[in-house]
Design a protein around this motif. Structure first.
Motif, PDB file in Angstrom:
ATOM      1  N   LEU A 203       0.843  -1.196   0.000  1.00 42.96           N
ATOM      2  CA  LEU A 203       0.000   0.000   0.000  1.00 42.96           C
ATOM      3  C   LEU A 203       0.877   1.244   0.000  1.00 42.96           C
ATOM      4  CD1 LEU A 203      -2.505   1.773   0.309  1.00 42.96           C
ATOM      5  CD2 LEU A 203      -2.516   1.209   2.746  1.00 42.96           C
ATOM      6  N   ASP A 204       1.893   1.269   0.840  1.00 40.49           N
ATOM      7  CA  ASP A 204       2.794   2.424   0.889  1.00 40.49           C
ATOM      8  C   ASP A 204       3.450   2.656  -0.468  1.00 40.49           C
ATOM      9  OD1 ASP A 204       2.173   2.690   3.571  1.00 40.49           O
ATOM     10  OD2 ASP A 204       3.958   1.607   4.257  1.00 40.49           O
ATOM     11  N   LEU A 205       3.916   1.584  -1.107  1.00 40.45           N
ATOM     12  CA  LEU A 205       4.565   1.717  -2.419  1.00 40.45           C
ATOM     13  C   LEU A 205       3.566   2.144  -3.492  1.00 40.45           C
ATOM     14  CD1 LEU A 205       6.868  -1.409  -2.195  1.00 40.45           C
ATOM     15  CD2 LEU A 205       7.602   0.996  -2.201  1.00 40.45           C
ATOM     16  N   PHE A 206       2.339   1.644  -3.421  1.00 40.62           N
ATOM     17  CA  PHE A 206       1.273   2.042  -4.338  1.00 40.62           C
ATOM     18  C   PHE A 206       1.079   3.553  -4.258  1.00 40.62           C
ATOM     19  CE2 PHE A 206      -3.252   2.695  -5.316  1.00 40.62           C
ATOM     20  CZ  PHE A 206      -3.434   1.919  -6.462  1.00 40.62           C
ATOM     21  N   MET A 207       1.046   4.086  -3.047  1.00 39.66           N
ATOM     22  CA  MET A 207       0.856   5.519  -2.855  1.00 39.66           C
ATOM     23  C   MET A 207       2.094   6.307  -3.287  1.00 39.66           C
ATOM     24  SD  MET A 207      -2.258   5.603  -1.822  1.00 39.66           S
ATOM     25  CE  MET A 207      -2.355   7.355  -1.499  1.00 39.66           C
TER      26      MET A 207
ATOM     27  N   GLY B   7      11.810  -5.875  -6.226  1.00 44.11           N
ATOM     28  CA  GLY B   7      10.882  -6.255  -5.182  1.00 44.11           C
ATOM     29  C   GLY B   7       9.709  -5.316  -4.986  1.00 44.11           C
ATOM     30  N   GLU B   8       9.812  -4.060  -5.422  1.00 42.67           N
ATOM     31  CA  GLU B   8       8.711  -3.123  -5.184  1.00 42.67           C
ATOM     32  C   GLU B   8       7.460  -3.524  -5.960  1.00 42.67           C
ATOM     33  OE1 GLU B   8       9.479   1.064  -5.358  1.00 42.67           O
ATOM     34  OE2 GLU B   8      11.094   0.936  -3.873  1.00 42.67           O
ATOM     35  N   ILE B   9       7.622  -3.897  -7.214  1.00 42.21           N
ATOM     36  CA  ILE B   9       6.466  -4.307  -8.006  1.00 42.21           C
ATOM     37  C   ILE B   9       5.817  -5.536  -7.386  1.00 42.21           C
ATOM     38  CG2 ILE B   9       5.728  -5.284 -10.225  1.00 42.21           C
ATOM     39  CD1 ILE B   9       7.663  -3.325 -11.573  1.00 42.21           C
ATOM     40  N   ALA B  10       6.621  -6.479  -6.943  1.00 40.96           N
ATOM     41  CA  ALA B  10       6.080  -7.698  -6.323  1.00 40.96           C
ATOM     42  C   ALA B  10       5.290  -7.355  -5.059  1.00 40.96           C
ATOM     43  CB  ALA B  10       7.195  -8.685  -6.007  1.00 40.96           C
TER      44      ALA B  10
ATOM     45  N   ASN C  13       0.624 -12.104 -12.678  1.00 45.45           N
ATOM     46  CA  ASN C  13       0.126 -11.332 -13.818  1.00 45.45           C
ATOM     47  C   ASN C  13      -0.075  -9.862 -13.458  1.00 45.45           C
ATOM     48  OD1 ASN C  13       0.170 -13.475 -15.593  1.00 45.45           O
ATOM     49  ND2 ASN C  13      -1.947 -14.036 -15.208  1.00 45.45           N
ATOM     50  N   ILE C  14      -0.490  -9.600 -12.232  1.00 52.34           N
ATOM     51  CA  ILE C  14      -0.609  -8.203 -11.787  1.00 52.34           C
ATOM     52  C   ILE C  14       0.770  -7.548 -11.833  1.00 52.34           C
ATOM     53  CG2 ILE C  14      -1.139  -6.695  -9.837  1.00 52.34           C
ATOM     54  CD1 ILE C  14      -3.290  -8.825  -9.022  1.00 52.34           C
ATOM     55  N   ALA C  15       1.788  -8.232 -11.338  1.00 55.44           N
ATOM     56  CA  ALA C  15       3.157  -7.695 -11.362  1.00 55.44           C
ATOM     57  C   ALA C  15       3.638  -7.481 -12.792  1.00 55.44           C
ATOM     58  CB  ALA C  15       4.104  -8.631 -10.611  1.00 55.44           C
ATOM     59  N   ALA C  16       3.376  -8.431 -13.668  1.00 52.70           N
ATOM     60  CA  ALA C  16       3.804  -8.297 -15.071  1.00 52.70           C
ATOM     61  C   ALA C  16       3.113  -7.105 -15.727  1.00 52.70           C
ATOM     62  CB  ALA C  16       3.508  -9.586 -15.835  1.00 52.70           C
ATOM     63  N   PHE C  17       1.846  -6.901 -15.410  1.00 50.49           N
ATOM     64  CA  PHE C  17       1.107  -5.777 -15.987  1.00 50.49           C
ATOM     65  C   PHE C  17       1.639  -4.449 -15.457  1.00 50.49           C
ATOM     66  CE2 PHE C  17      -2.454  -2.938 -16.793  1.00 50.49           C
ATOM     67  CZ  PHE C  17      -2.762  -3.259 -18.104  1.00 50.49           C
TER      68      PHE C  17
END
Length: 137
Positions: A51-55, A124-127, A98-102
């Motif tokens: 969540l933190d990385l998303f923001m 690691g952030e995308i994962a 697939n979410i990470a690949a997208f």
């Protein structure tokens, strides 16, 4: 008739038009009413590095996740992403991988998509973002 039925986009809507698929899931009235109630609720969001990385990485500028500060209105609402069967207009099963690949390279998977690639994020952030998104039910 109860069941899952496949369909395809019938109106030209962009460069990925031929890939746009959808599924119609026919359920009982009671199951549908329960689904609608659940979808109206905010996501069950736990504190997470994802969540933190998303923001921090600007995802919330386009996407909303009810129950978080993410309130973008350009991209899809991701509130209950984990309850979906597919992502990318039906192109891929909704898995963490697939979410990470997208996230890393959306145009590679769905040509013409307007979301920028985030493959330049540190390892690691995308994962971690994908893991968090994949937990949103």
């Amino acid at each position: 008739e109860l069941g899952v039925f496949n369909g395809a986009c019938a109106e030209f809507c962009g460069t990925a038009h031929a890939q746009m698929q959808f599924r119609v899931v026919v359920v009982t009235n009671a199951d549908f009413e329960a689904y609608v109630r659940a979808q109206a609720e905010p996501a069950a969001v736990a504190d997470s590095p994802g969540l933190d990385l998303f923001m921090q990485n600007g995802c919330a500028a386009c996407h909303s996740v009810r129950g978080t500060p993410a309130d973008g209105d350009v991209g899809p609402d991701l509130t209950h992403l984990a309850s979906r069967r597919t992502i990318a207009a039906g192109l891929l099963p909704a898995t963490e991988e697939n979410i990470a690949a997208f996230i890393a390279s959306p145009d590679h998977l769905k040509p013409g998509v307007e979301m920028p690639a985030f493959g330049v994020l540190p390892d690691g952030e995308i994962a971690r973002i994908a893991k968090w998104l994949g937990s949103l039910e």
